[in-house]
Design a protein around this motif. Structure first.
Motif, PDB file in Angstrom:
ATOM      1  N   ALA A   1      31.603   8.045  -2.933  1.00  0.00           N
ATOM      2  CA  ALA A   1      31.829   6.790  -2.216  1.00  0.00           C
ATOM      3  C   ALA A   1      30.818   6.591  -1.089  1.00  0.00           C
ATOM      4  O   ALA A   1      30.869   5.589  -0.379  1.00  0.00           O
ATOM      5  CB  ALA A   1      33.251   6.753  -1.651  1.00  0.00           C
ATOM      6  N   SER A   2      29.876   7.516  -0.930  1.00  0.00           N
ATOM      7  CA  SER A   2      28.965   7.499   0.211  1.00  0.00           C
ATOM      8  C   SER A   2      28.139   6.227   0.297  1.00  0.00           C
ATOM      9  O   SER A   2      28.004   5.616   1.368  1.00  0.00           O
ATOM     10  CB  SER A   2      28.023   8.705   0.146  1.00  0.00           C
ATOM     11  N   GLY A   3      27.533   5.823  -0.813  1.00  0.00           N
ATOM     12  CA  GLY A   3      26.700   4.627  -0.804  1.00  0.00           C
ATOM     13  C   GLY A   3      27.475   3.384  -0.440  1.00  0.00           C
ATOM     14  O   GLY A   3      26.986   2.507   0.288  1.00  0.00           O
ATOM     15  N   SER A   4      28.715   3.293  -0.919  1.00  0.00           N
ATOM     16  CA  SER A   4      29.547   2.132  -0.596  1.00  0.00           C
ATOM     17  C   SER A   4      29.990   2.149   0.857  1.00  0.00           C
ATOM     18  O   SER A   4      30.115   1.103   1.494  1.00  0.00           O
ATOM     19  CB  SER A   4      30.766   2.093  -1.523  1.00  0.00           C
ATOM     20  N   HIS A   5      30.246   3.337   1.407  1.00  0.00           N
ATOM     21  CA  HIS A   5      30.563   3.424   2.830  1.00  0.00           C
ATOM     22  C   HIS A   5      29.381   2.954   3.678  1.00  0.00           C
ATOM     23  O   HIS A   5      29.551   2.204   4.648  1.00  0.00           O
ATOM     24  CB  HIS A   5      30.924   4.864   3.209  1.00  0.00           C
TER      25      HIS A   5
ATOM     26  N   ASN B   1      32.590  -4.275 -11.507  1.00  0.00           N
ATOM     27  CA  ASN B   1      31.774  -3.123 -11.865  1.00  0.00           C
ATOM     28  C   ASN B   1      32.606  -1.896 -11.510  1.00  0.00           C
ATOM     29  O   ASN B   1      32.780  -1.568 -10.339  1.00  0.00           O
ATOM     30  CB  ASN B   1      30.448  -3.134 -11.106  1.00  0.00           C
ATOM     31  N   ALA B   2      33.136  -1.259 -12.527  1.00  0.00           N
ATOM     32  CA  ALA B   2      34.070  -0.153 -12.326  1.00  0.00           C
ATOM     33  C   ALA B   2      33.342   1.116 -11.909  1.00  0.00           C
ATOM     34  O   ALA B   2      32.175   1.327 -12.243  1.00  0.00           O
ATOM     35  CB  ALA B   2      34.849   0.108 -13.613  1.00  0.00           C
ATOM     36  N   HIS B   3      34.055   1.976 -11.190  1.00  0.00           N
ATOM     37  CA  HIS B   3      33.495   3.290 -10.859  1.00  0.00           C
ATOM     38  C   HIS B   3      33.273   4.068 -12.148  1.00  0.00           C
ATOM     39  O   HIS B   3      32.240   4.704 -12.316  1.00  0.00           O
ATOM     40  CB  HIS B   3      34.428   4.040  -9.910  1.00  0.00           C
ATOM     41  N   GLY B   4      34.257   4.034 -13.047  1.00  0.00           N
ATOM     42  CA  GLY B   4      34.151   4.512 -14.423  1.00  0.00           C
ATOM     43  C   GLY B   4      33.158   5.623 -14.701  1.00  0.00           C
ATOM     44  O   GLY B   4      32.127   5.371 -15.323  1.00  0.00           O
ATOM     45  N   THR B   5      33.480   6.849 -14.343  1.00  0.00           N
ATOM     46  CA  THR B   5      32.529   7.946 -14.490  1.00  0.00           C
ATOM     47  C   THR B   5      32.519   8.579 -15.867  1.00  0.00           C
ATOM     48  O   THR B   5      31.659   9.397 -16.177  1.00  0.00           O
ATOM     49  CB  THR B   5      32.827   9.052 -13.464  1.00  0.00           C
TER      50      THR B   5
ATOM     51  N   VAL C   1      32.189 -11.053  -7.543  1.00  0.00           N
ATOM     52  CA  VAL C   1      32.164  -9.742  -8.188  1.00  0.00           C
ATOM     53  C   VAL C   1      32.831  -8.708  -7.287  1.00  0.00           C
ATOM     54  O   VAL C   1      32.674  -8.734  -6.065  1.00  0.00           O
ATOM     55  CB  VAL C   1      30.699  -9.330  -8.467  1.00  0.00           C
ATOM     56  N   LEU C   2      33.555  -7.775  -7.917  1.00  0.00           N
ATOM     57  CA  LEU C   2      34.172  -6.652  -7.209  1.00  0.00           C
ATOM     58  C   LEU C   2      33.510  -5.370  -7.695  1.00  0.00           C
ATOM     59  O   LEU C   2      33.387  -5.155  -8.903  1.00  0.00           O
ATOM     60  CB  LEU C   2      35.675  -6.619  -7.500  1.00  0.00           C
ATOM     61  N   ASN C   3      33.071  -4.533  -6.758  1.00  0.00           N
ATOM     62  CA  ASN C   3      32.443  -3.263  -7.110  1.00  0.00           C
ATOM     63  C   ASN C   3      33.277  -2.119  -6.560  1.00  0.00           C
ATOM     64  O   ASN C   3      33.586  -2.086  -5.366  1.00  0.00           O
ATOM     65  CB  ASN C   3      31.027  -3.203  -6.536  1.00  0.00           C
ATOM     66  N   ASN C   4      33.658  -1.175  -7.431  1.00  0.00           N
ATOM     67  CA  ASN C   4      34.528  -0.062  -7.058  1.00  0.00           C
ATOM     68  C   ASN C   4      33.771   1.260  -6.929  1.00  0.00           C
ATOM     69  O   ASN C   4      32.872   1.540  -7.729  1.00  0.00           O
ATOM     70  CB  ASN C   4      35.624   0.142  -8.114  1.00  0.00           C
ATOM     71  N   SER C   5      34.174   2.072  -5.945  1.00  0.00           N
ATOM     72  CA  SER C   5      33.652   3.433  -5.806  1.00  0.00           C
ATOM     73  C   SER C   5      34.777   4.360  -5.381  1.00  0.00           C
ATOM     74  O   SER C   5      35.623   3.984  -4.570  1.00  0.00           O
ATOM     75  CB  SER C   5      32.543   3.494  -4.749  1.00  0.00           C
ATOM     76  N   SER C   6      34.754   5.577  -5.910  1.00  0.00           N
ATOM     77  CA  SER C   6      35.744   6.589  -5.533  1.00  0.00           C
ATOM     78  C   SER C   6      35.046   7.930  -5.387  1.00  0.00           C
ATOM     79  O   SER C   6      34.108   8.238  -6.135  1.00  0.00           O
ATOM     80  CB  SER C   6      36.848   6.707  -6.586  1.00  0.00           C
TER      81      SER C   6
ATOM     82  N   GLY D   1      39.722  11.650  -2.296  1.00  0.00           N
ATOM     83  CA  GLY D   1      40.438  10.382  -2.375  1.00  0.00           C
ATOM     84  C   GLY D   1      39.813   9.259  -1.585  1.00  0.00           C
ATOM     85  O   GLY D   1      40.518   8.329  -1.172  1.00  0.00           O
ATOM     86  N   SER D   2      38.497   9.291  -1.364  1.00  0.00           N
ATOM     87  CA  SER D   2      37.816   8.171  -0.693  1.00  0.00           C
ATOM     88  C   SER D   2      37.607   7.045  -1.696  1.00  0.00           C
ATOM     89  O   SER D   2      36.992   7.247  -2.749  1.00  0.00           O
ATOM     90  CB  SER D   2      36.451   8.619  -0.157  1.00  0.00           C
ATOM     91  N   ASN D   3      38.089   5.861  -1.383  1.00  0.00           N
ATOM     92  CA  ASN D   3      37.936   4.700  -2.256  1.00  0.00           C
ATOM     93  C   ASN D   3      37.377   3.541  -1.442  1.00  0.00           C
ATOM     94  O   ASN D   3      37.901   3.217  -0.373  1.00  0.00           O
ATOM     95  CB  ASN D   3      39.287   4.285  -2.845  1.00  0.00           C
ATOM     96  N   VAL D   4      36.301   2.945  -1.936  1.00  0.00           N
ATOM     97  CA  VAL D   4      35.640   1.842  -1.240  1.00  0.00           C
ATOM     98  C   VAL D   4      35.326   0.748  -2.248  1.00  0.00           C
ATOM     99  O   VAL D   4      34.823   1.024  -3.341  1.00  0.00           O
ATOM    100  CB  VAL D   4      34.337   2.296  -0.557  1.00  0.00           C
ATOM    101  N   CYS D   5      35.620  -0.492  -1.883  1.00  0.00           N
ATOM    102  CA  CYS D   5      35.365  -1.632  -2.758  1.00  0.00           C
ATOM    103  C   CYS D   5      34.651  -2.733  -1.987  1.00  0.00           C
ATOM    104  O   CYS D   5      34.933  -2.956  -0.811  1.00  0.00           O
ATOM    105  CB  CYS D   5      36.674  -2.187  -3.329  1.00  0.00           C
ATOM    106  N   HIS D   6      33.739  -3.428  -2.669  1.00  0.00           N
ATOM    107  CA  HIS D   6      33.012  -4.549  -2.088  1.00  0.00           C
ATOM    108  C   HIS D   6      33.199  -5.788  -2.930  1.00  0.00           C
ATOM    109  O   HIS D   6      33.261  -5.700  -4.169  1.00  0.00           O
ATOM    110  CB  HIS D   6      31.520  -4.230  -1.999  1.00  0.00           C
ATOM    111  N   VAL D   7      33.261  -6.933  -2.278  1.00  0.00           N
ATOM    112  CA  VAL D   7      33.283  -8.231  -2.969  1.00  0.00           C
ATOM    113  C   VAL D   7      31.966  -8.936  -2.667  1.00  0.00           C
ATOM    114  O   VAL D   7      31.602  -9.117  -1.495  1.00  0.00           O
ATOM    115  CB  VAL D   7      34.464  -9.101  -2.505  1.00  0.00           C
ATOM    116  N   LEU D   8      31.255  -9.298  -3.706  1.00  0.00           N
ATOM    117  CA  LEU D   8      29.983  -9.998  -3.579  1.00  0.00           C
ATOM    118  C   LEU D   8      30.146 -11.437  -4.085  1.00  0.00           C
ATOM    119  O   LEU D   8      30.773 -11.675  -5.121  1.00  0.00           O
ATOM    120  CB  LEU D   8      28.894  -9.315  -4.404  1.00  0.00           C
TER     121      LEU D   8
END
Length: 428
Positions: free
Chosen positions: A182-186, A317-321, A408-413, A417-424
């Motif tokens: 989640a570092s980049g999203s933070h 855009n899912a975190h989907g690893t 658009v919603l972009n998810n990161s985890s 348990g760090s979860n960060v989401c952005h709306v563009l």
């Protein structure tokens, strides 16, 4: 002064730079995303065919495998001075190239960043395990009598902050984020807030990760990596046969600006960061909450911050690893937030093409979203064959769609348990 509905300064993205497994510039990445072309190659670590990691998302046109910076090579269009190289880790080379590209894309001169108290730098990196291992091994071998004077700044988790701040002469603010995937999203979220609050007018956000044995193989011990040897089936988010993530390296940079600052210099806004949110799972040191509780809360907070409803989101855009536990948790989180009986956003994980670049993921995928919004398409899920039943009711297109997403919603985890989401939001 342009403000959002909450009276805050609006934040736009005016430039991006890509050093990724699927391309090292806008055109190359756009082509790969459109065509569903992955960036995976067969790899062998330590010359040992028994190592259970056979495939990775490699960065092309760079040679940074050595600990000695004199051996490194990168595209000739980028200039990196000798004094800068001495303190860099390999992913620092990626990061400088990505930033130079993003600055040019934004229509700025590199000198614009220097000694500007209203310009900041926000970095995401876990440091260089390879460099740290090498420097500590040297210390051990010499019983503490020898050490590289640049060993600390080239290896620990702040390596990007230290080196890039000095290289670009940043005086506004400099900070780094270490929250695993989640570092980049933070980094992106906190940079956005500093501009919203009027502390800065402009920020460079950069995330980087290197691909080598020291970075990647510890995840094999956790059984988190795919053992597949076929690059075409190794990363398959949301598929019933998924069996772990594929490691990747690279760097991506984004230029964030106050909307008024960007408009005053005639810059083209590529997208607006409409909102972001974060939430923690409080569950496990490594695994996602089984029902995606924290990610669901992060999505809700991001939507609330953006003043957007679920029905307005065109694409996630899912975190989907491509891990069994992680993808299931994310699918359940999305279903918690988005009513499957109503209009559904399109969903895809671009990690099917890039693999998972850890600290880099959130920044890279935000930039992918910006590109897709401007090029007028939605990336598909090219390696999805048999969709996990847990995804029933979700819209997971296999092929690229010629639809321009407006919101658009972009998810990161990440670990812990760090979860960060952005709306563009699309501009124009």
């Amino acid at each position: 002064m342009p403000t959002d509905k909450n009276g805050r300064r609006r934040v736009v993205i005016s430039g991006v730079g890509f050093i990724t497994p699927i391309g090292n510039d806008w055109a190359g990445v756009a082509s790969s995303l459109r065509e569903g072309r992955h960036g995976f190659e067969r790899v062998e670590f330590f010359g040992n065919p028994n190592v259970p990691v056979k495939v990775a998302g490699t960065v092309k046109d760079f040679v940074v495998e050595s600990m000695n910076w004199r051996d490194w090579k990168w595209p000739a269009r980028y200039e990196i001075a000798r004094e800068t190289l001495r303190g860099l880790a390999p992913h620092g080379v990626y990061a400088i190239c990505a930033i130079d590209q993003a600055v040019e894309h934004a229509g700025l001169a590199r000198e614009t960043l220097a000694n500007d108290d209203a310009a900041g730098l926000y970095c995401a990196s876990a440091g260089s395990a390879m460099m740290l291992h090498g420097h500590l091994s040297q210390m051990d071998r010499t019983r503490g009598e020898r050490g590289n004077p640049m060993g600390v700044v080239s290896s620990i988790s702040g390596t990007l902050n230290f080196n890039l701040a000095a290289h670009y002469k940043i005086t506004g603010s400099v900070c780094g984020f270490v929250s695993a995937c989640a570092s980049g999203s933070h980094a992106l979220g906190y940079a956005c807030d500093d501009i919203r609050l009027g502390r800065l007018n402009r920020a460079v956000v950069v995330a980087g990760e290197e691909l080598n044995a020291e970075t990647l193989l510890p995840f094999a011990a956790m059984r988190a990596l795919s053992p597949q040897s076929d690059p075409n089936v190794a990363s398959r988010p949301f598929d019933t046969a998924r069996d772990g993530f594929v490691g990747a390296g690279g760097a991506v940079a984004l230029i964030l600006e106050d909307a008024e600052t960007a408009a005053a210099r005639g810059a083209r806004a590529l997208a607006e960061i409409a909102g972001w949110g974060q939430a923690a799972d409080g569950h496990s040191v490594a695994m996602s909450h089984p029902e995606g509780r924290g990610l669901a809360n992060a999505m809700k907070r991001a939507l609330s911050d953006a003043g957007a409803s679920t029905g307005e989101i065109d694409y996630i855009n899912a975190h989907g690893t491509s891990t069994p536990v992680g993808d299931r948790a994310e699918a359940l989180a999305i279903k918690t937030v988005f009513d499957t009986n109503k209009k559904q956003p399109r969903i895809s994980s671009t990690k099917a093409l890039t693999g998972h670049p850890l600290s880099l993921a959130g920044a890279m995928e935000t930039a992918f979203c910006v590109l897709a919004m401007n090029e007028g398409f939605i990336p598909g899920n090219p390696h999805l064959v048999n969709t996990d039943p847990v995804c029933e009711g979700l819209d997971l297109p296999r092929e690229t769609l010629n639809e321009r997403p407006r919101l658009v919603l972009n998810n990161s985890s990440g670990f812990g348990g760090s979860n960060v989401c952005h709306v563009l939001r699309a501009v124009g």
